[in-house]
Design an enzyme around this catalytic site. Structure first.
Site, short mmCIF file in Angstrom:
data_model
loop_
_atom_site.label_atom_id
_atom_site.label_comp_id
_atom_site.label_asym_id
_atom_site.label_seq_id
_atom_site.Cartn_x
_atom_site.Cartn_y
_atom_site.Cartn_z
N LEU A 160 0.82 -1.21 0.00
CA LEU A 160 0.00 0.00 0.00
C LEU A 160 0.86 1.26 0.00
O LEU A 160 2.00 1.26 0.45
CB LEU A 160 -0.94 0.01 1.20
CG LEU A 160 -0.38 0.02 2.61
CD1 LEU A 160 0.12 1.37 3.05
CD2 LEU A 160 -1.47 -0.44 3.57
N CYS A 273 9.50 3.98 3.64
CA CYS A 273 9.96 2.73 3.03
C CYS A 273 11.08 2.85 2.00
O CYS A 273 12.05 2.09 2.07
CB CYS A 273 8.78 2.02 2.39
SG CYS A 273 7.59 1.49 3.62
N ARG A 341 7.94 10.52 8.10
CA ARG A 341 9.15 9.70 8.10
C ARG A 341 9.92 9.91 6.80
O ARG A 341 9.38 9.77 5.71
CB ARG A 341 8.78 8.22 8.30
CG ARG A 341 8.31 7.96 9.72
CD ARG A 341 7.89 6.53 9.93
NE ARG A 341 6.66 6.20 9.26
CZ ARG A 341 6.05 5.03 9.35
NH1 ARG A 341 6.60 4.07 10.08
NH2 ARG A 341 4.93 4.79 8.72
P1 NAD Z 1 4.53 1.83 12.15
O1 NAD Z 1 5.75 2.24 12.88
O2 NAD Z 1 3.53 2.84 11.71
O3 NAD Z 1 3.73 0.75 13.03
C1 NAD Z 1 4.32 -0.30 13.72
C2 NAD Z 1 3.50 -0.62 14.97
O4 NAD Z 1 4.12 -1.74 15.64
C3 NAD Z 1 3.45 0.51 15.99
O5 NAD Z 1 2.10 0.80 16.31
C4 NAD Z 1 4.21 -0.03 17.20
O6 NAD Z 1 3.69 0.44 18.43
C5 NAD Z 1 3.99 -1.53 17.04
N1 NAD Z 1 4.96 -2.34 17.74
C6 NAD Z 1 6.30 -2.17 17.87
N2 NAD Z 1 6.83 -3.16 18.60
C7 NAD Z 1 5.81 -3.97 18.97
C8 NAD Z 1 5.73 -5.17 19.73
N3 NAD Z 1 6.80 -5.72 20.30
N4 NAD Z 1 4.52 -5.74 19.89
C9 NAD Z 1 3.41 -5.18 19.34
N5 NAD Z 1 3.42 -4.06 18.59
C10 NAD Z 1 4.62 -3.46 18.42
O7 NAD Z 1 5.06 0.99 10.91
P2 NAD Z 1 4.32 0.80 9.49
O8 NAD Z 1 4.52 1.99 8.63
O9 NAD Z 1 2.94 0.29 9.71
O10 NAD Z 1 5.23 -0.35 8.86
C11 NAD Z 1 5.19 -1.68 9.33
C12 NAD Z 1 5.95 -2.56 8.35
O11 NAD Z 1 5.30 -2.53 7.07
C13 NAD Z 1 7.40 -2.14 8.10
O12 NAD Z 1 8.17 -3.28 7.90
C14 NAD Z 1 7.30 -1.35 6.80
O13 NAD Z 1 8.50 -1.38 6.08
C15 NAD Z 1 6.22 -2.12 6.06
N6 NAD Z 1 5.48 -1.31 5.07
C16 NAD Z 1 5.09 -0.04 5.37
C17 NAD Z 1 4.38 0.69 4.43
C18 NAD Z 1 3.96 2.11 4.72
O14 NAD Z 1 3.58 2.81 3.77
N7 NAD Z 1 3.99 2.59 5.94
C19 NAD Z 1 4.04 0.12 3.18
C20 NAD Z 1 4.43 -1.18 2.94
C21 NAD Z 1 5.15 -1.90 3.89
#
Ligand code: NAD
Length: 459
Positions: A160, A273, A341
């Site tokens: 996404l 990302c 970010r």
């Molecule tokens: P984010 O930082 O917004 O969310 C991560 C969540 O994980 C946070 O709410 C945090 O509190 C929680 N968390 C951390 N440690 C934890 C634990 N031990 N137990 C439970 N929860 C915990 O990150 P995001 O942007 O949602 O990205 C997540 C993953 O998806 C990453 O690997 C990222 O590369 C990938 N990704 C992100 C996007 C994007 O557009 N943001 C798109 C594709 C893929």
């Protein structure tokens, strides 16, 4: 299906919400209790404080307590679960490698909890986080080490784009599922039944390692394409007289093989990302002794692009930033999000402060509050010079120059606001080519410098 989504950030919260729309029983789990309380309230302002995505509040309001539940105690929801999605942060280490600290900590906690559950039902652990090639195998080792029984691991990368995350989660281009046994493919087909055999959406089943690779190749390809336009297309428009960048772009992208997406030149691509994923792939490829020159060039072009307009302002427009007041419009890494970010605005602001500006007057329709945390003066005393405003007009008032750093639609109409608010001599630096009628403001005495064009000095 009964699902846990671990990590309620941009990916996890949207995924949990959209899965709940399809009638799955979804438990969105996070170790950040404040977040969980905010989401459980169902109140828009509480949700948007953390994740601001069009359409997300409505889904949460409709499914909360019916199909969607928020929780910070894993043990209380573990019985009878079919699938656990891991949507945890995977930031970069300084050497570019992926920092798996959050991921490992969460995986260990999940493993310990699942090992203690009473029911014997098969459970599939699914990586939605972007993780290095081979991490599904690593997850299996964590589960085995904790004595977890009857489980599978899968890779199901997320594609996404923030700002339209809900739309894309509902209607993705493709769903990639990497498993190493038929049983787990079957379980995930039940989760994604709306996408299997879809006329348009490609449902791709493959090995976990291929799925992990698809995510890295896709993201680095997108960044490389953006960097090509910024590092080559924009430079042609800036250095060769009479080259019109919009016509150049149109002429090139009229070829069906060449994408329009990514061809709009800019002051660099930000977001959580692109930067970290290309850095991680470079690291992974170096580890297997493969040349990474091409990826390094894409990365470098993108980083340079974030600040090079400030150098151009000094060299081409002869602008002296020292002691000036500059408006910076667009703080999030793009429109329709409050996510900062890796946003270009951070580099822009740091660079302006480094050049001795007296004040920065900042405005973003969604990200002012995020910016106050990201650009907190405890991190850099110079951030004290930033003031936040509720409109572009207020931010522009009393400034000597303006930097447009994101593509918010409202910036398209700025020429009139500029004319009414400030007087020449004044420099407009347009990092996104957001002012279509720039010739009008130049005719009225404003200097205009934009990515992809030669500097336009007022008459
Ligand atoms: P984010 O930082 O917004 O969310 C991560 C969540 O994980 C946070 O709410 C945090 O509190 C929680 N968390 C951390 N440690 C934890 C634990 N031990 N137990 C439970 N929860 C915990 O990150 P995001 O942007 O949602 O990205 C997540 C993953 O998806 C990453 O690997 C990222 O590369 C990938 N990704 C992100 C996007 C994007 O557009 N943001 C798109 C594709 C893929």
């Amino acid at each position: 299906m009964k699902i846990i989504v671990a990590g309620t950030g941009y990916v996890g919260l949207v995924h949990a919400a959209v899965c709940s729309e399809y009638g799955h029983e979804v438990y969105a789990y996070d170790n950040d209790k404040e977040k969980i309380n905010a989401f459980s309230s169902g109140q828009s302002e509480n949700i948007e404080k953390y994740v601001n995505e069009p359409g997300l509040n409505n889904i949460i309001r409709e499914t909360l307590g019916k199909y969607l539940f928020f929780c910070s105690d894993l043990k209380s929801i573990i019985e009878g679960i079919d699938v656990i999605f891991l949507c945890l942060p995977t930031p970069s280490n300084l050497d570019g490698s992926t920092n798996l600290t959050f991921y490992n900590k969460a995986a260990e906690n999940i493993a310990g909890t699942v090992a203690g559950k009473k029911d014997k039902r098969r459970i599939v652990f699914v990586n939605k986080s972007t993780v290095p090639i081979g991490t599904a195998k690593h997850l299996k080792e964590i589960m085995n080490a904790r004595g977890v029984q009857n489980f599978g691991v899968a890779s199901n990368p997320e594609f996404l784009a923030e700002g339209s995350a809900v739309d894309q989660a509902r209607k993705p281009d493709r769903v990639v599922v990497g498993c190493d046994c038929k049983e787990d493919f079957k379980i995930l087909r039940r989760v994604y039944s709306q996408f299997v055999n879809h006329v348009r959406i490609k449902y791709i089943e493959t090995s976990p390692e291929t799925a992990e690779s698809i995510k890295y190749i896709a993201n680095t390809m997108l960044l490389t394409y953006i960097s090509f336009w910024n590092g080559v297309g924009a430079r042609i428009g800036e250095k060769f007289p009479n080259v019109k960048i919009n016509d150049l772009r149109l002429g090139v992208t009229s070829d069906g093989r060449i994408s329009t997406w990514g061809s709009f030149v800019s002051n660099g691509a930000g977001g959580s990302c692109f930067g970290k994923d290309i850095a991680s792939l470079i690291y992974q490829m170096r580890n297997v002794n493969v040349s990474t020159k091409m990826l390094e060039a894409s990365y470098e072009v993108n980083e340079y692009q974030k600040i090079y307009l400030i150098d151009r302002a000094i060299d081409e427009a002869g602008f002296k930033f020292n002691n000036k007041t500059v408006a910076v419009l667009g703080l999030a890494f793009k429109k329709h999000t409050n996510d900062m970010r890796d946003a270009s605005s951070i580099k822009v602001i740091e660079s302006l402060l480094g050049k001795g500006v007296a004040r920065i007057k900042a405005y973003d329709p969604l990200a002012n509050e995020t910016a106050k945390t990201v650009l907190d003066s405890s991190k850099n005393i110079l951030f004290e010079k930033i003031e936040y405003y509720n409109s572009a007009r207020e931010a522009i008032e009393g400034t000597h120059a303006l930097f447009i750093s994101s593509d918010c639609e409202e910036f398209r109409g700025l020429s009139r606001t500029i004319e009414e608010t400030v007087k020449p001599p004044y420099l407009v630096i347009d990092g996104r080519r957001m002012i279509p009628d720039f010739e009008e403001i130049v005719a009225r005495g404003f200097d205009y410098l934009s990515v992809g064009s030669m500097f336009m000095k007022s008459n």
